[in-house]
Motif scaffolding. Structure first.
Motif, PDB file in Angstrom:
ATOM      1  N   ARG A  30      16.867  17.045  -0.088  1.00  0.00           N
ATOM      2  CA  ARG A  30      18.108  17.718  -0.479  1.00  0.00           C
ATOM      3  C   ARG A  30      17.984  19.240  -0.534  1.00  0.00           C
ATOM      4  N   GLY A  31      16.860  19.747  -0.027  1.00  0.00           N
ATOM      5  CA  GLY A  31      16.771  21.186   0.163  1.00  0.00           C
ATOM      6  C   GLY A  31      15.782  21.943  -0.696  1.00  0.00           C
ATOM      7  N   ASN A  32      15.136  21.273  -1.651  1.00  0.00           N
ATOM      8  CA  ASN A  32      14.149  21.957  -2.482  1.00  0.00           C
ATOM      9  C   ASN A  32      12.826  22.074  -1.707  1.00  0.00           C
ATOM     10  N   LYS A  33      12.477  23.262  -1.334  1.00  0.00           N
ATOM     11  CA  LYS A  33      11.293  23.475  -0.481  1.00  0.00           C
ATOM     12  C   LYS A  33      10.013  23.730  -1.288  1.00  0.00           C
ATOM     13  N   LYS A  34      10.142  23.822  -2.600  1.00  0.00           N
ATOM     14  CA  LYS A  34       8.971  24.152  -3.407  1.00  0.00           C
ATOM     15  C   LYS A  34       7.963  23.009  -3.411  1.00  0.00           C
ATOM     16  N   GLN A  35       6.714  23.348  -3.100  1.00  0.00           N
ATOM     17  CA  GLN A  35       5.644  22.345  -3.107  1.00  0.00           C
ATOM     18  C   GLN A  35       5.351  21.889  -4.535  1.00  0.00           C
ATOM     19  N   VAL A  36       5.145  20.588  -4.695  1.00  0.00           N
ATOM     20  CA  VAL A  36       4.878  20.017  -6.018  1.00  0.00           C
ATOM     21  C   VAL A  36       3.549  19.267  -5.980  1.00  0.00           C
ATOM     22  N   LYS A  37       2.658  19.590  -6.926  1.00  0.00           N
ATOM     23  CA  LYS A  37       1.401  18.860  -7.093  1.00  0.00           C
ATOM     24  C   LYS A  37       1.443  18.206  -8.475  1.00  0.00           C
ATOM     25  N   LYS A  38       1.714  16.920  -8.519  1.00  0.00           N
ATOM     26  CA  LYS A  38       1.888  16.218  -9.792  1.00  0.00           C
ATOM     27  C   LYS A  38       0.685  15.318 -10.059  1.00  0.00           C
ATOM     28  N   VAL A  39       0.092  15.488 -11.222  1.00  0.00           N
ATOM     29  CA  VAL A  39      -1.054  14.666 -11.630  1.00  0.00           C
ATOM     30  C   VAL A  39      -0.604  13.727 -12.748  1.00  0.00           C
ATOM     31  N   ILE A  40      -0.750  12.441 -12.517  1.00  0.00           N
ATOM     32  CA  ILE A  40      -0.344  11.424 -13.489  1.00  0.00           C
ATOM     33  C   ILE A  40      -1.540  11.098 -14.389  1.00  0.00           C
ATOM     34  N   PRO A  41      -1.379  11.170 -15.697  1.00  0.00           N
ATOM     35  CA  PRO A  41      -2.515  10.892 -16.597  1.00  0.00           C
ATOM     36  C   PRO A  41      -2.952   9.430 -16.541  1.00  0.00           C
ATOM     37  N   THR A  42      -4.215   9.195 -16.850  1.00  0.00           N
ATOM     38  CA  THR A  42      -4.779   7.842 -16.866  1.00  0.00           C
ATOM     39  C   THR A  42      -5.183   7.471 -18.291  1.00  0.00           C
ATOM     40  N   SER A  43      -5.442   6.185 -18.496  1.00  0.00           N
ATOM     41  CA  SER A  43      -5.909   5.734 -19.815  1.00  0.00           C
ATOM     42  C   SER A  43      -6.966   4.653 -19.641  1.00  0.00           C
ATOM     43  N   LEU A  44      -7.901   4.626 -20.563  1.00  0.00           N
ATOM     44  CA  LEU A  44      -9.013   3.681 -20.516  1.00  0.00           C
ATOM     45  C   LEU A  44      -8.627   2.368 -21.187  1.00  0.00           C
ATOM     46  N   LYS A  45      -8.790   1.246 -20.477  1.00  0.00           N
ATOM     47  CA  LYS A  45      -8.531  -0.081 -21.019  1.00  0.00           C
ATOM     48  C   LYS A  45      -9.875  -0.804 -21.156  1.00  0.00           C
ATOM     49  N   VAL A  46     -10.399  -0.839 -22.377  1.00  0.00           N
ATOM     50  CA  VAL A  46     -11.713  -1.437 -22.621  1.00  0.00           C
ATOM     51  C   VAL A  46     -11.559  -2.937 -22.877  1.00  0.00           C
ATOM     52  N   ARG A  47     -12.278  -3.720 -22.076  1.00  0.00           N
ATOM     53  CA  ARG A  47     -12.243  -5.173 -22.235  1.00  0.00           C
ATOM     54  C   ARG A  47     -13.678  -5.711 -22.202  1.00  0.00           C
ATOM     55  N   GLU A  48     -13.818  -7.005 -22.006  1.00  0.00           N
ATOM     56  CA  GLU A  48     -15.111  -7.675 -22.189  1.00  0.00           C
ATOM     57  C   GLU A  48     -16.168  -7.279 -21.170  1.00  0.00           C
ATOM     58  N   SER A  49     -15.780  -6.886 -19.962  1.00  0.00           N
ATOM     59  CA  SER A  49     -16.785  -6.649 -18.919  1.00  0.00           C
ATOM     60  C   SER A  49     -17.670  -5.438 -19.191  1.00  0.00           C
ATOM     61  N   SER A  50     -17.231  -4.561 -20.111  1.00  0.00           N
ATOM     62  CA  SER A  50     -18.052  -3.377 -20.412  1.00  0.00           C
ATOM     63  C   SER A  50     -18.349  -3.223 -21.890  1.00  0.00           C
ATOM     64  N   CYS A  51     -17.811  -4.112 -22.737  1.00  0.00           N
ATOM     65  CA  CYS A  51     -17.992  -3.961 -24.176  1.00  0.00           C
ATOM     66  C   CYS A  51     -17.903  -5.322 -24.846  1.00  0.00           C
ATOM     67  N   LYS A  52     -18.947  -5.710 -25.544  1.00  0.00           N
ATOM     68  CA  LYS A  52     -18.958  -7.020 -26.185  1.00  0.00           C
ATOM     69  C   LYS A  52     -17.897  -7.173 -27.248  1.00  0.00           C
ATOM     70  N   GLN A  90      10.989  10.754  -6.295  1.00  0.00           N
ATOM     71  CA  GLN A  90      11.831  11.815  -6.859  1.00  0.00           C
ATOM     72  C   GLN A  90      11.551  13.152  -6.175  1.00  0.00           C
ATOM     73  N   ILE A  91      10.272  13.442  -5.965  1.00  0.00           N
ATOM     74  CA  ILE A  91       9.898  14.706  -5.322  1.00  0.00           C
ATOM     75  C   ILE A  91      10.396  14.729  -3.880  1.00  0.00           C
ATOM     76  N   LEU A  92      10.221  13.605  -3.154  1.00  0.00           N
ATOM     77  CA  LEU A  92      10.647  13.556  -1.758  1.00  0.00           C
ATOM     78  C   LEU A  92      12.161  13.753  -1.633  1.00  0.00           C
ATOM     79  N   ILE A  93      12.928  13.081  -2.469  1.00  0.00           N
ATOM     80  CA  ILE A  93      14.384  13.216  -2.410  1.00  0.00           C
ATOM     81  C   ILE A  93      14.794  14.660  -2.710  1.00  0.00           C
ATOM     82  N   GLY A  94      14.085  15.305  -3.625  1.00  0.00           N
ATOM     83  CA  GLY A  94      14.333  16.718  -3.874  1.00  0.00           C
ATOM     84  C   GLY A  94      14.121  17.551  -2.623  1.00  0.00           C
ATOM     85  N   HIS A  95      13.045  17.256  -1.883  1.00  0.00           N
ATOM     86  CA  HIS A  95      12.781  17.973  -0.627  1.00  0.00           C
ATOM     87  C   HIS A  95      13.875  17.688   0.403  1.00  0.00           C
TER      88      HIS A  95
END
Length: 341
Positions: free
Chosen positions: A315-337, A308-313
């Protein structure tokens, strides 16, 4: 002309007694051409099996409706998911995608960039190799007006847009989870410091140890190339320490699965002897035994957002974009009984 051969604009013009320019404008629906002529040209194009020549158009316009993608490992589930996100978004916007694999080699990455330039792509989405410390090949694209967006692995520059996971926060969350499981000798399995992603995740790991007043032990930082062989050797070295780590944080899925196999070959239990957690939350993480705890970094969304950001560029949008995607913790057996999804 054989029936199955694609006609050209010249063929249609010759049949109808029109100029090539008139036929071209008619097929584009140019209102300067009468409706009757447009209909006649369109009918002839269908009967003669005309197909628009994007290559010829690119020679005139200097650009194809193509987005180039360069990744280190296209066959991994993480990058396959990133690519799928890019292709999904590109198709909706009328672009096709061509991808190339650098195989974590700087020279291959440079060659990929040169190939993309020769193909006249409209823009490039890239994830740099673990060897890349010179970014001049990307800077030259910007100088030529070709937009570049980095995904997953960005570079230390103020001239390009990027889409990344919140690496430092993710590693912090993973390390705190291990601490709360009672682990006190926590090792980290990471790639080269040339990758900003690596330094960010290592920073999050160290910050968590500091906050919980645990020592940062240099011998518990396992450096490796980002491949299964290197990760196996690095894990073996960690497990052979006089005071073996009681937990390992692996910085991507390749390192995670190599560490898992090495721990199992050593006859150790997870999480009883060594707790293990990694990144990406690839599909197989919950289909092995023990099921692997991971940080989910929403790779498909990263690909969609970068496109989406690349297509914006484009099509003429020159503004630099720094997008951070949030993460989430998935707890399973290898770290928690008592892991619960």
């Amino acid at each position: 002309m054989p029936q199955n051969k694609h006609a050209s604009l010249k063929d249609i013009a010759a049949k109808l007694g029109l100029s090539i320019a008139t036929v071209s404008r008619a097929l584009k629906g140019n209102p300067s051409i009468s409706q009757a002529t447009r209909d006649m040209v369109q009918q002839a194009a269908e009967e003669m099996n005309y197909s628009k020549n994007f290559i010829a158009d690119s020679l005139r316009s200097g650009q194809l409706p193509l987005i180039g993608v360069i990744v280190p490992h296209a066959v991994t589930l993480f990058y396959s998911s990133v690519l799928d996100g890019i292709e999904h978004t590109a198709a909706k916007e009328g672009y096709a995608v061509i991808s190339m694999n650098s195989h974590e080699r700087y020279e291959e990455e440079r060659a990929n960039v040169s190939s993309m330039r020769r193909l006249h792509v409209a823009g490039i989405i890239a994830s740099v190799t673990q060897e890349t410390t010179d970014f001049s090949h990307f800077d030259s694209l910007a100088a030529d007006g070709m937009p570049v967006v980095f995904v997953a692995r960005d570079i230390p520059t103020k001239t390009h847009s990027c889409v990344t996971a919140d690496s430092a926060d993710a590693a912090y969350k993973a390390t705190v989870h291990l601490i709360k499981q009672g682990c006190r000798r926590i090792a980290i399995l990471c790639g080269p410091n040339s990758l900003k992603m690596v330094t960010d995740r290592k920073h999050g790991y160290i910050e968590a140890l500091h906050d919980y007043r645990l020592p940062v032990r240099p011998e518990y930082v396992g450096y490796t190339d980002i491949n299964a062989e290197g990760a196996t050797l690095a894990t073996e070295r960690l497990l052979a320490l006089p005071e073996r780590p009681d937990a390992i944080l692996a910085l991507n899925d390749t390192l995670l699965f190599a560490a898992m196999k090495t721990i199992m070959r050593a006859g150790l239990r997870m999480p009883g002897d060594v707790a293990l957690i990694g990144f990406s939350n690839v599909e197989y993480a919950e289909h092995v035994s023990p099921r692997l705890s991971t940080i989910e970094d929403q790779s498909h969304l990263m690909g969609e957002t970068a496109c989406q950001i690349l297509i914006g560029h484009i099509r003429g949008n020159k503004k630099q974009v720094k997008k951070v995607i949030p993460t989430s913790l998935k707890v399973r057996e290898s770290s928690c009984k008592d892991a619960k999804e």
